[in-house]
Design an enzyme around this catalytic site. Structure first.
Site, PDB file in Angstrom:
ATOM      1  N   ASP A  30      23.576  16.259  -0.560  1.00  0.00           N
ATOM      2  CA  ASP A  30      22.409  16.966  -1.091  1.00  0.00           C
ATOM      3  C   ASP A  30      22.601  18.455  -0.872  1.00  0.00           C
ATOM      4  O   ASP A  30      23.191  18.877   0.124  1.00  0.00           O
ATOM      5  CB  ASP A  30      21.125  16.491  -0.388  1.00  0.00           C
ATOM      6  CG  ASP A  30      19.897  16.708  -1.251  1.00  0.00           C
ATOM      7  OD1 ASP A  30      19.365  15.720  -1.785  1.00  0.00           O
ATOM      8  OD2 ASP A  30      19.489  17.878  -1.413  1.00  0.00           O
ATOM      9  N   THR A  86      14.845  13.892 -12.144  1.00  0.00           N
ATOM     10  CA  THR A  86      14.700  14.231 -13.566  1.00  0.00           C
ATOM     11  C   THR A  86      13.209  14.403 -13.849  1.00  0.00           C
ATOM     12  O   THR A  86      12.609  13.575 -14.524  1.00  0.00           O
ATOM     13  CB  THR A  86      15.286  13.127 -14.476  1.00  0.00           C
ATOM     14  OG1 THR A  86      14.690  11.870 -14.101  1.00  0.00           O
ATOM     15  CG2 THR A  86      16.779  13.023 -14.354  1.00  0.00           C
ATOM     16  N   GLU A 151      17.856   2.294 -11.647  1.00  0.00           N
ATOM     17  CA  GLU A 151      17.255   1.628 -10.485  1.00  0.00           C
ATOM     18  C   GLU A 151      15.889   1.087 -10.880  1.00  0.00           C
ATOM     19  O   GLU A 151      15.235   1.634 -11.755  1.00  0.00           O
ATOM     20  CB  GLU A 151      17.157   2.609  -9.312  1.00  0.00           C
ATOM     21  CG  GLU A 151      16.451   3.929  -9.606  1.00  0.00           C
ATOM     22  CD  GLU A 151      14.951   3.852  -9.559  1.00  0.00           C
ATOM     23  OE1 GLU A 151      14.444   2.892  -8.965  1.00  0.00           O
ATOM     24  OE2 GLU A 151      14.289   4.732 -10.126  1.00  0.00           O
ATOM     25  N   PHE A 152      15.496   0.012 -10.201  1.00  0.00           N
ATOM     26  CA  PHE A 152      14.176  -0.574 -10.460  1.00  0.00           C
ATOM     27  C   PHE A 152      13.420  -0.731  -9.145  1.00  0.00           C
ATOM     28  O   PHE A 152      12.780  -1.742  -8.887  1.00  0.00           O
ATOM     29  CB  PHE A 152      14.336  -1.940 -11.152  1.00  0.00           C
ATOM     30  CG  PHE A 152      15.091  -1.868 -12.458  1.00  0.00           C
ATOM     31  CD1 PHE A 152      14.462  -1.414 -13.618  1.00  0.00           C
ATOM     32  CD2 PHE A 152      16.426  -2.231 -12.529  1.00  0.00           C
ATOM     33  CE1 PHE A 152      15.155  -1.332 -14.817  1.00  0.00           C
ATOM     34  CE2 PHE A 152      17.131  -2.157 -13.732  1.00  0.00           C
ATOM     35  CZ  PHE A 152      16.504  -1.695 -14.882  1.00  0.00           C
ATOM     36  N   LEU A 253      -0.723  -7.394 -13.308  1.00  0.00           N
ATOM     37  CA  LEU A 253      -1.976  -7.627 -14.037  1.00  0.00           C
ATOM     38  C   LEU A 253      -3.145  -7.391 -13.090  1.00  0.00           C
ATOM     39  O   LEU A 253      -4.174  -8.036 -13.192  1.00  0.00           O
ATOM     40  CB  LEU A 253      -2.014  -9.067 -14.567  1.00  0.00           C
ATOM     41  CG  LEU A 253      -1.178  -9.331 -15.821  1.00  0.00           C
ATOM     42  CD1 LEU A 253      -1.286 -10.801 -16.225  1.00  0.00           C
ATOM     43  CD2 LEU A 253      -1.618  -8.440 -16.990  1.00  0.00           C
ATOM     44  N   GLY A 260      -0.174   5.483 -11.315  1.00  0.00           N
ATOM     45  CA  GLY A 260       0.300   6.831 -10.992  1.00  0.00           C
ATOM     46  C   GLY A 260       1.722   6.732 -10.500  1.00  0.00           C
ATOM     47  O   GLY A 260       2.427   5.776 -10.829  1.00  0.00           O
ATOM     48  N   CYS A 263       7.179   7.531 -11.339  1.00  0.00           N
ATOM     49  CA  CYS A 263       7.949   6.966 -12.454  1.00  0.00           C
ATOM     50  C   CYS A 263       7.145   6.729 -13.722  1.00  0.00           C
ATOM     51  O   CYS A 263       7.473   7.284 -14.776  1.00  0.00           O
ATOM     52  CB  CYS A 263       8.601   5.659 -12.022  1.00  0.00           C
ATOM     53  SG  CYS A 263       9.951   5.896 -10.883  1.00  0.00           S
ATOM     54  N   LYS A 266       5.823   9.869 -15.737  1.00  0.00           N
ATOM     55  CA  LYS A 266       6.930  10.709 -16.215  1.00  0.00           C
ATOM     56  C   LYS A 266       7.771   9.965 -17.266  1.00  0.00           C
ATOM     57  O   LYS A 266       8.133  10.525 -18.303  1.00  0.00           O
ATOM     58  CB  LYS A 266       7.775  11.087 -14.996  1.00  0.00           C
ATOM     59  CG  LYS A 266       9.154  11.605 -15.244  1.00  0.00           C
ATOM     60  CD  LYS A 266       9.818  12.024 -13.950  1.00  0.00           C
ATOM     61  CE  LYS A 266      10.500  10.901 -13.200  1.00  0.00           C
ATOM     62  NZ  LYS A 266      11.733  10.397 -13.777  1.00  0.00           N
TER      63      LYS A 266
HETATM   64  C1  UDX Z   1       7.747   1.719 -10.557  1.00  0.00           C
HETATM   65  C2  UDX Z   1       8.523   0.488 -11.048  1.00  0.00           C
HETATM   66  O1  UDX Z   1       7.853  -0.703 -10.606  1.00  0.00           O
HETATM   67  C3  UDX Z   1       9.939   0.521 -10.554  1.00  0.00           C
HETATM   68  O2  UDX Z   1      10.661  -0.584 -11.067  1.00  0.00           O
HETATM   69  C4  UDX Z   1      10.574   1.834 -11.046  1.00  0.00           C
HETATM   70  O3  UDX Z   1      11.890   1.940 -10.649  1.00  0.00           O
HETATM   71  C5  UDX Z   1       9.772   3.022 -10.545  1.00  0.00           C
HETATM   72  O4  UDX Z   1       8.421   2.883 -10.973  1.00  0.00           O
HETATM   73  P1  UDX Z   1       6.541   2.502  -8.313  1.00  0.00           P
HETATM   74  O5  UDX Z   1       6.109   3.686  -9.109  1.00  0.00           O
HETATM   75  O6  UDX Z   1       7.107   2.705  -6.954  1.00  0.00           O
HETATM   76  O7  UDX Z   1       7.650   1.670  -9.132  1.00  0.00           O
HETATM   77  O8  UDX Z   1       5.289   1.555  -8.097  1.00  0.00           O
HETATM   78  P2  UDX Z   1       4.643   0.253  -8.753  1.00  0.00           P
HETATM   79  O9  UDX Z   1       4.449  -0.742  -7.696  1.00  0.00           O
HETATM   80  O10 UDX Z   1       5.365  -0.175  -9.962  1.00  0.00           O
HETATM   81  O11 UDX Z   1       3.201   0.806  -9.144  1.00  0.00           O
HETATM   82  C6  UDX Z   1       3.027   1.876 -10.072  1.00  0.00           C
HETATM   83  C7  UDX Z   1       1.573   2.154 -10.290  1.00  0.00           C
HETATM   84  O12 UDX Z   1       0.947   1.096 -10.997  1.00  0.00           O
HETATM   85  C8  UDX Z   1       0.745   2.337  -9.024  1.00  0.00           C
HETATM   86  O13 UDX Z   1      -0.168   3.390  -9.210  1.00  0.00           O
HETATM   87  C9  UDX Z   1       0.040   1.025  -8.863  1.00  0.00           C
HETATM   88  O14 UDX Z   1      -1.167   1.113  -8.140  1.00  0.00           O
HETATM   89  C10 UDX Z   1      -0.208   0.650 -10.310  1.00  0.00           C
HETATM   90  N1  UDX Z   1      -0.359  -0.795 -10.518  1.00  0.00           N
HETATM   91  C11 UDX Z   1       0.713  -1.625 -10.340  1.00  0.00           C
HETATM   92  C12 UDX Z   1      -1.582  -1.301 -10.935  1.00  0.00           C
HETATM   93  O15 UDX Z   1      -2.563  -0.561 -11.108  1.00  0.00           O
HETATM   94  N2  UDX Z   1      -1.690  -2.647 -11.173  1.00  0.00           N
HETATM   95  C13 UDX Z   1      -0.647  -3.502 -11.015  1.00  0.00           C
HETATM   96  O16 UDX Z   1      -0.842  -4.708 -11.273  1.00  0.00           O
HETATM   97  C14 UDX Z   1       0.589  -2.982 -10.581  1.00  0.00           C
END
Ligand code: UDX
Length: 436
Positions: A30, A86, A151-152, A253, A260, A263, A266
């Protein structure tokens, strides 16, 4: 196998530590000297459950190290990952690729051996082509294959997601790329994690399509929640009822205050830009973005309505429990709490808040909110308690104690973590999402 990870942020650090844990020899690189200094002292730049222990054991085992020197770090690495940020480009929502391209340039300038360069950063379709062009234009005589490997990882569950993935996606254009990536992921392959080899552009699009689909699923159930409130249905039951259909699936669901994080907001915007550039509109994603944006502020209005409307709400005190966009992270990026706090501040509502990890990051984003030492300190004297983020610490609040501390027993549960009957039995007025 030696792996270099350029970019030691969330994705780079988690991936680097996990690869080291598989037995690879990993160097995380980094530019940020203070971040690397802190990593040398094993101070994590982010909050992620289990990461400090994973870093500690792999540093001790001599498989994980940190440096600011890219040329030195990539020396001898068969796989060089690009895992830099990014962010959304100011003004237009396009992914800002300047960090990715700068790293590609540096790799091209200092590469002393054959290597596979892997974009792990979320990058729009076609970025791999440009990364390859930049590296080749440096005139390197070595064999280079540029591969996409999105990545996921979910924040808060990133290590588990890395070690037990639903699938690994590799976008490669040649055998060299496929062979090296097979070696990189061999430990997971042996564990029977599915590996999907596709072309580079498909791989780049898979990442955006996956996030846009998940964002759509959440937004769909959020709109159903609004409808449930009007027609007297229960969104939790509707979710279960549709989720049991194998074609739909039960996950993502859960109705709430809108998605928010770093990921979904954006990446959906960046996908819209790609669609626009290629003149291939994605109207569903356009609607998802708009609906989600307006939902966050609408949650502020929901609280105001629960207080008795704008006239009554002015000057009242609201306790916000949870500020991060989801639990088990300190990440405040695009958290619904920001829009909710803004809507409440605009309505003249006073606010106190508690979040187990996010208050430091939240403070500059919501200067009018008083940050408290505990949920009970935030609740004291409140006219409404609002659960914004479903941290475990809020799932079993001592409701008798809450009742004794608040001015008025009103609980607005934006994550549906309480059973309405239980809360009402304790003498509270209870509002939740999608439950009439
Ligand atoms: C997400 C993707 O899941 C991940 O695969 C990707 O690589 C990056 O973005 P993340 O942003 O860490 O991961 O969180 P995630 O658990 O997916 O939740 C995202 C947002 O959706 C949160 O604000 C969460 O509260 C909201 N959410 C998620 C809901 O409101 N309802 C749900 O059923 C699931």
């Amino acid at each position: 196998m030696k792996i270099a990870m350029v970019g030691s942020g969330y994705v780079g650090l988690v991936s680097g530590a996990c690869f080291a844990d598989f037995g690879h020899d990993v160097v995380c690189i980094d530019k940020d000297q203070s971040k690397i200094d802190r990593l040398h002292q094993e101070i994590m730049p982010i909050y992620e459950p289990g990461l400090d222990a994973l870093v500690d054991s792999n540093v001790k085992a001599g498989r994980l190290s940190f440096t600011t020197d890219l040329a030195d770090g990539i020396s001898g690495a068969q796989a060089i990952f690009i895992a830099v940020g990014t962010p959304s480009r100011r003004g237009d929502g396009h992914a800002d690729l300047s960090y990715v391209y700068a790293v590609a340039q540096e790799i091209g300038d200092s590469l002393g051996h054959d290597a596979v360069v892997v974009t792990k950063s979320t990058v729009p379709v076609g970025t791999g082509d440009e990364v390859e062009r930049i590296i080749r234009s440096s005139g390197t005589p070595h064999r280079v294959s540029v591969v996409s490997n999105p990545e996921f990882l979910r924040e808060g569950a990133a290590i588990g997601d890395f070690k037990r993935p639903d699938r690994i996606v590799i976008g490669a254009e040649d055998d060299f790329g496929r062979e090296v990536m097979s070696e990189v992921y061999r430990p997971l392959f042996l564990n029977e994690s599915p590996i999907l080899f596709v072309n580079r552009r498909s791989s780049e699009l898979i990442k955006y399509a996956a996030n846009a689909f998940l964002a759509t699923k959440i937004t769909f159930i959020n709109e159903m929640a609004d409808l449930c409130e009007k027609v007297g249905a229960d969104v939790q039951d509707v979710s279960r009822g549709i989720g049991m259909d194998g074609r739909i699936g039960a996950k993502f669901l859960h109705a709430g205050p809108g998605y928010g994080g770093s990921c979904f907001p954006k990446d959906t915007l960046a996908l819209l830009k790609t669609a626009e550039d290629y003149d291939s509109p994605t109207r569903i994603v356009e609607a998802v973005v708009k609906v989600n944006e307006s939902r966050k502020r609408a949650m502020g209005r929901k609280v105001i309505d629960a207080l008795g409307g704008a006239m009554v709400a002015r000057g009242r005190k609201v306790a916000l429990l949870g500020l991060t966009f989801k639990p088990n992270t300190d990440d405040m990026r695009d958290s619904p709490s920001i829009a909710i706090a803004q809507a409440l501040a605009d309505a003249g509502v006073q606010m106190a808040a508690y979040d187990p990890e996010g208050m430091e990051q939240a403070r500059p984003l919501m200067p009018k909110v008083e940050m408290c030492e505990s949920p009970y300190a935030a609740i004291e004297g409140a006219d409404a308690v609002v659960i914004v983020t479903e941290w475990d610490a809020f799932r079993a609040l001592d409701l008798d104690r809450v009742r004794s501390l608040v001015k008025a027993p009103l609980l607005v549960d934006l994550r549906n973590i309480y059973n309405p009957d239980d809360v009402r039995a304790k003498g509270f007025t209870y509002e939740s999402v999608g439950r009439a």
